[in-house]
Scaffold this motif. Structure first.
Motif: not given
Length: 189
Positions: A101-130
């Motif tokens: 299951v994805g959320y705005d292009g980020i895969s959410l299931v089965g991810r290494d949690l530290s990698e998911l955190e990096s991707d969530a931060i990068a996504h928030a910066e890219a879209v000027d979001g949170h």
């Protein structure tokens, strides 16, 4: 952003489900009855319905529906929780066996949690979001309907997202989390 493929995570053959906030995930819609969840979950495999322990008197009786892929005994791919008062309110995707299951292009299931955190931060910066952290410190999308959980797979914590709406007597999705899901983060797969 880089994402691990299913082969990199040791997971193959995942179905892809869509998520719509406050609506549902894949074929499951918030508010469904137990029978409706069982019928809709047939796209994945067999279901098993059981009562949930009533740990909090404010909540109405709740059922847990475990959905297993195929006919052979296997760990649940999806666990759905249905309250007598509000119907389906929580859908948990297993880190190893669950659908992607994805959320705005980020895969959410089965991810290494530290990698998911990096991707969530990068996504928030890219879209000027949170992005949000759970009280346990897991990063995820800035959506109150997505509660990130950790599931120990081998020696790595993988993401086990819960897709939720509030249930009877709760103020937030975090307050609504089934007690079985609190315990789930301690198990290994």
């Amino acid at each position: 952003m880089t994402f691990k493929t299913e082969a990199d995570s040791g997971v193959a053959d995942r179905d892809e489900w869509s998520y719509a906030p406050a609506v549902g995930v894949g074929p499951l819609r918030f508010g469904m009855t137990v029978d409706e969840v069982v019928e809709a979950a047939q796209v994945l495999g067999q279901t098993q319905v059981s009562d949930c322990a009533r740990d909090h008197a404010i909540f109405s009786p709740t059922w847990k529906i475990e959905v297993r892929r195929g006919a052979a005994p296997s760990p649940p791919a999806v666990t759905a929780y249905v309250s007598q008062a509000v119907g389906l309110f929580c859908i948990a995707a297993d880190a190893v066996h669950g659908p992607q299951v994805g959320y705005d292009g980020i895969s959410l299931v089965g991810r290494d949690l530290s990698e998911l955190e990096s991707d969530a931060i990068a996504h928030a910066e890219a879209v000027d979001g949170h992005f949000r952290y759970t009280p346990e410190g897991y990063a995820g999308p800035d959506d109150p309907g997505v509660v990130m959980r950790g599931q120990l797979v081998g020696q790595v914590l993988r993401s086990r997202p819960l897709f939720m709406v509030t249930r009877d007597g709760a103020n937030t999705e975090w307050d609504s989390m089934p007690s079985e899901e609190y315990r789930h983060g301690q198990s290994t797969t």
